[in-house]
Motif scaffolding. Structure first.
Motif, PDB file in Angstrom:
ATOM      1  N   LYS A   1      -5.731 -35.629 -36.528  1.00 54.94           N
ATOM      2  CA  LYS A   1      -6.688 -34.672 -35.994  1.00 54.94           C
ATOM      3  C   LYS A   1      -7.523 -35.245 -34.857  1.00 54.94           C
ATOM      4  CE  LYS A   1     -10.186 -35.525 -39.595  1.00 54.94           C
ATOM      5  NZ  LYS A   1     -10.949 -34.884 -40.704  1.00 54.94           N
ATOM      6  N   ALA A   2      -7.403 -36.558 -34.607  1.00 56.36           N
ATOM      7  CA  ALA A   2      -8.115 -37.159 -33.477  1.00 56.36           C
ATOM      8  C   ALA A   2      -7.420 -36.873 -32.152  1.00 56.36           C
ATOM      9  CB  ALA A   2      -8.238 -38.665 -33.674  1.00 56.36           C
ATOM     10  N   VAL A   3      -6.152 -36.423 -32.199  1.00 62.60           N
ATOM     11  CA  VAL A   3      -5.392 -36.231 -30.969  1.00 62.60           C
ATOM     12  C   VAL A   3      -6.013 -35.156 -30.087  1.00 62.60           C
ATOM     13  CG1 VAL A   3      -3.192 -35.425 -30.009  1.00 62.60           C
ATOM     14  CG2 VAL A   3      -3.209 -37.057 -31.903  1.00 62.60           C
ATOM     15  N   THR A   4      -6.333 -33.994 -30.687  1.00 62.82           N
ATOM     16  CA  THR A   4      -6.806 -32.869 -29.865  1.00 62.82           C
ATOM     17  C   THR A   4      -8.085 -33.194 -29.099  1.00 62.82           C
ATOM     18  OG1 THR A   4      -5.694 -31.242 -31.257  1.00 62.82           O
ATOM     19  CG2 THR A   4      -7.504 -30.460 -29.888  1.00 62.82           C
ATOM     20  N   PRO A   5      -9.166 -33.669 -29.752  1.00 64.56           N
ATOM     21  CA  PRO A   5     -10.369 -33.984 -28.961  1.00 64.56           C
ATOM     22  C   PRO A   5     -10.129 -35.077 -27.936  1.00 64.56           C
ATOM     23  CG  PRO A   5     -10.643 -34.690 -31.244  1.00 64.56           C
ATOM     24  CD  PRO A   5      -9.427 -33.838 -31.201  1.00 64.56           C
ATOM     25  N   PHE A   6      -9.301 -36.075 -28.257  1.00 67.10           N
ATOM     26  CA  PHE A   6      -8.995 -37.143 -27.303  1.00 67.10           C
ATOM     27  C   PHE A   6      -8.308 -36.569 -26.072  1.00 67.10           C
ATOM     28  CE2 PHE A   6      -6.068 -40.145 -25.380  1.00 67.10           C
ATOM     29  CZ  PHE A   6      -6.823 -41.288 -25.223  1.00 67.10           C
ATOM     30  N   VAL A   7      -7.294 -35.746 -26.304  1.00 65.99           N
ATOM     31  CA  VAL A   7      -6.526 -35.196 -25.189  1.00 65.99           C
ATOM     32  C   VAL A   7      -7.375 -34.234 -24.369  1.00 65.99           C
ATOM     33  CG1 VAL A   7      -4.570 -33.710 -24.587  1.00 65.99           C
ATOM     34  CG2 VAL A   7      -4.282 -35.568 -26.243  1.00 65.99           C
ATOM     35  N   LEU A   8      -8.184 -33.402 -25.024  1.00 64.36           N
ATOM     36  CA  LEU A   8      -9.027 -32.462 -24.284  1.00 64.36           C
ATOM     37  C   LEU A   8     -10.002 -33.202 -23.366  1.00 64.36           C
ATOM     38  CD1 LEU A   8      -9.814 -29.745 -26.989  1.00 64.36           C
ATOM     39  CD2 LEU A   8      -8.252 -29.557 -25.045  1.00 64.36           C
ATOM     40  N   ASP A   9     -10.579 -34.286 -23.872  1.00 62.50           N
ATOM     41  CA  ASP A   9     -11.486 -35.075 -23.038  1.00 62.50           C
ATOM     42  C   ASP A   9     -10.742 -35.689 -21.860  1.00 62.50           C
ATOM     43  OD1 ASP A   9     -14.104 -36.538 -22.586  1.00 62.50           O
ATOM     44  OD2 ASP A   9     -12.759 -38.239 -22.887  1.00 62.50           O
ATOM     45  N   HIS A  10      -9.552 -36.203 -22.105  1.00 62.71           N
ATOM     46  CA  HIS A  10      -8.744 -36.786 -21.028  1.00 62.71           C
ATOM     47  C   HIS A  10      -8.392 -35.719 -19.992  1.00 62.71           C
ATOM     48  CE1 HIS A  10      -5.297 -38.573 -18.959  1.00 62.71           C
ATOM     49  NE2 HIS A  10      -5.711 -39.751 -19.405  1.00 62.71           N
ATOM     50  N   LEU A  11      -8.018 -34.530 -20.453  1.00 60.92           N
ATOM     51  CA  LEU A  11      -7.672 -33.446 -19.526  1.00 60.92           C
ATOM     52  C   LEU A  11      -8.860 -33.060 -18.654  1.00 60.92           C
ATOM     53  CD1 LEU A  11      -5.633 -31.066 -21.870  1.00 60.92           C
ATOM     54  CD2 LEU A  11      -4.727 -32.590 -20.115  1.00 60.92           C
ATOM     55  N   HIS A  12     -10.025 -32.986 -19.266  1.00 65.22           N
ATOM     56  CA  HIS A  12     -11.227 -32.616 -18.514  1.00 65.22           C
ATOM     57  C   HIS A  12     -11.494 -33.613 -17.394  1.00 65.22           C
ATOM     58  CE1 HIS A  12     -15.260 -31.381 -17.539  1.00 65.22           C
ATOM     59  NE2 HIS A  12     -15.776 -32.505 -17.987  1.00 65.22           N
ATOM     60  N   ARG A  13     -11.359 -34.895 -17.715  1.00 60.79           N
ATOM     61  CA  ARG A  13     -11.626 -35.915 -16.699  1.00 60.79           C
ATOM     62  C   ARG A  13     -10.523 -35.967 -15.647  1.00 60.79           C
ATOM     63  NH1 ARG A  13     -10.976 -40.363 -18.901  1.00 60.79           N
ATOM     64  NH2 ARG A  13     -10.675 -39.884 -21.118  1.00 60.79           N
ATOM     65  N   ALA A  14      -9.269 -35.872 -16.093  1.00 65.10           N
ATOM     66  CA  ALA A  14      -8.148 -35.982 -15.149  1.00 65.10           C
ATOM     67  C   ALA A  14      -8.056 -34.787 -14.212  1.00 65.10           C
ATOM     68  CB  ALA A  14      -6.842 -36.132 -15.926  1.00 65.10           C
ATOM     69  N   SER A  15      -8.495 -33.618 -14.684  1.00 61.72           N
ATOM     70  CA  SER A  15      -8.430 -32.410 -13.842  1.00 61.72           C
ATOM     71  C   SER A  15      -9.728 -32.162 -13.092  1.00 61.72           C
ATOM     72  CB  SER A  15      -8.109 -31.193 -14.712  1.00 61.72           C
ATOM     73  OG  SER A  15      -9.190 -30.891 -15.583  1.00 61.72           O
ATOM     74  N   GLU A  16     -10.678 -33.086 -13.212  1.00 58.15           N
ATOM     75  CA  GLU A  16     -11.992 -32.962 -12.577  1.00 58.15           C
ATOM     76  C   GLU A  16     -12.697 -31.669 -12.996  1.00 58.15           C
ATOM     77  OE1 GLU A  16     -11.247 -33.421  -8.402  1.00 58.15           O
ATOM     78  OE2 GLU A  16     -11.072 -35.596  -8.558  1.00 58.15           O
ATOM     79  N   GLY A  17     -12.601 -31.370 -14.278  1.00 57.05           N
ATOM     80  CA  GLY A  17     -13.313 -30.226 -14.840  1.00 57.05           C
ATOM     81  C   GLY A  17     -12.557 -28.917 -14.811  1.00 57.05           C
ATOM     82  N   ALA A  18     -11.379 -28.873 -14.210  1.00 59.65           N
ATOM     83  CA  ALA A  18     -10.642 -27.611 -14.094  1.00 59.65           C
ATOM     84  C   ALA A  18     -10.215 -27.085 -15.463  1.00 59.65           C
ATOM     85  CB  ALA A  18      -9.424 -27.783 -13.194  1.00 59.65           C
ATOM     86  N   THR A  19      -9.776 -27.966 -16.355  1.00 62.74           N
ATOM     87  CA  THR A  19      -9.341 -27.497 -17.669  1.00 62.74           C
ATOM     88  C   THR A  19     -10.513 -26.949 -18.476  1.00 62.74           C
ATOM     89  OG1 THR A  19      -9.556 -29.746 -18.577  1.00 62.74           O
ATOM     90  CG2 THR A  19      -7.370 -29.064 -17.786  1.00 62.74           C
ATOM     91  N   LEU A  20     -11.696 -27.535 -18.318  1.00 68.97           N
ATOM     92  CA  LEU A  20     -12.871 -27.034 -19.024  1.00 68.97           C
ATOM     93  C   LEU A  20     -13.184 -25.608 -18.596  1.00 68.97           C
ATOM     94  CD1 LEU A  20     -15.380 -27.275 -20.795  1.00 68.97           C
ATOM     95  CD2 LEU A  20     -16.547 -28.357 -18.869  1.00 68.97           C
ATOM     96  N   ALA A  21     -13.159 -25.356 -17.301  1.00 64.71           N
ATOM     97  CA  ALA A  21     -13.459 -24.014 -16.802  1.00 64.71           C
ATOM     98  C   ALA A  21     -12.457 -22.993 -17.331  1.00 64.71           C
ATOM     99  CB  ALA A  21     -13.464 -24.018 -15.271  1.00 64.71           C
TER     100      ALA A  21
END
Length: 310
Positions: free
Chosen positions: A264-284
């Motif tokens: 269950k640690a995978v999802t929050p880890f990956v979401l945080d990585h996506l947010h940083r790698a996409s420069e916030g685009a995935t969060l929006a």
């Protein structure tokens, strides 16, 4: 209106209690999105926006979390503050609820535990971002979300934007079929890909409006227990750029593998990585899709309420 009385250990907010007693539409909302899916302090503003979207759809929002061992169905502003601010808040699936209750722990509810608590309170519609499912390389890891079994056992409508992009979408759809979970595309015959509108996996059934989705659930409930999943894609103009999506997902999964992140640690880890790698685009994009799902869930709950009352 008849509804199952929750056990004394489950606390319903006064607004949710009044709405259910009056036969008004209510939509359940998970809290893991707020505590583990969105960065602070953006998550607190998003909590208000999601609840407002449910109201715009014509229903009462009921965000669910466990506080000091007690499940709460419907949170006050102060309780939402607590959920969104506490970095130590646990992530609680169905298997974790007894531990939290026994030891007085606090935690955010996942899709599986939110569905369980919502249905127990008499709530029949639930809005989320993306479902859990079968993970990639599951043949070796046996990593499969408890969400799938929970949906097979729990009678409610779940509005989502597909499953998390990090998952094996075709395998997840196969498991949902094996578990006899009804899956509907909302104005689409292609399963959405969470951040993108099209996962490439076809669907057998679709509905054109909230009333049709409500009718399918009413028919299902009369026949057999289990969920109806309404997969609501983002409009193409609001999705994440597909090329960027593929690139950042690959990078996030590789990073999780390199750091040995599991379960269950995978999802929050990956979401945080996506947010940083996409420069916030995935969060929006994540916030946009959740708001759209919440509003649609409100409309489905409003269409379903008269059928339940009857």
């Amino acid at each position: 209106m008849y509804r199952d009385t929750p056990p004394p250990s489950v606390q319903l907010s006064p607004e949710v209690t009044d709405a259910l007693d009056a036969g008004l539409p209510v939509v359940a909302l998970e809290s893991t999105l707020l505590a583990h899916g969105l960065p602070r302090p953006d998550n607190r503003a998003a909590a208000d926006e999601v609840e407002a979207a449910v109201r715009a759809g014509g229903a009462v929002p009921a965000t669910i979390a466990v506080l000091d061992g007690v499940p709460h169905v419907g949170l006050t502003p102060a309780q939402l503050d607590r959920v969104c601010a506490d970095p130590e808040l646990a992530k609680l699936g169905v298997r974790d609820l007894p531990v939290a209750a026994a030891f007085g722990l606090s935690g955010a509810t996942t899709v599986s535990s939110t569905a369980l608590l919502a249905a127990g309170a008499g709530i029949t519609v639930f809005a989320t971002g993306g479902l859990g499912g079968v993970h990639r390389q599951s043949a070796e890891t046996f990593d499969e979300s408890a969400d799938l079994v929970a949906l097979a056992r729990t009678s409610l409508v779940v509005v989502c934007a597909g499953v998390k992009s990090i998952l094996d979408v075709p395998a997840t759809l196969e498991r949902l079929e094996s578990l006899s979970v009804t899956v509907l595309g909302y104005r689409t015959r292609t399963f959405p890909g969470f951040y993108v509108a099209d996962s490439g996996s076809p669907l057998d059934w679709s509905v054109d409006d909230a009333a049709q989705a409500a009718a399918v659930f009413a028919a299902r409930r009369a026949l057999v227990p289990g969920a109806v999943v309404v997969a609501n894609p983002l409009p193409a103009e609001e999705q994440l750029d597909p090329a960027l999506h593929d690139r950042v997902i690959a990078g996030a999964l590789a990073a999780a593998e390199a750091e040995g992140v599991r379960g269950k640690a995978v999802t929050p880890f990956v979401l945080d990585h996506l947010h940083r790698a996409s420069e916030g685009a995935t969060l929006a994009v994540n916030v946009r899709l959740v708001l759209r799902n919440a509003e649609l869930a409100g409309r489905i709950a409003a269409a379903l309420a008269p059928q339940i009352a009857a």
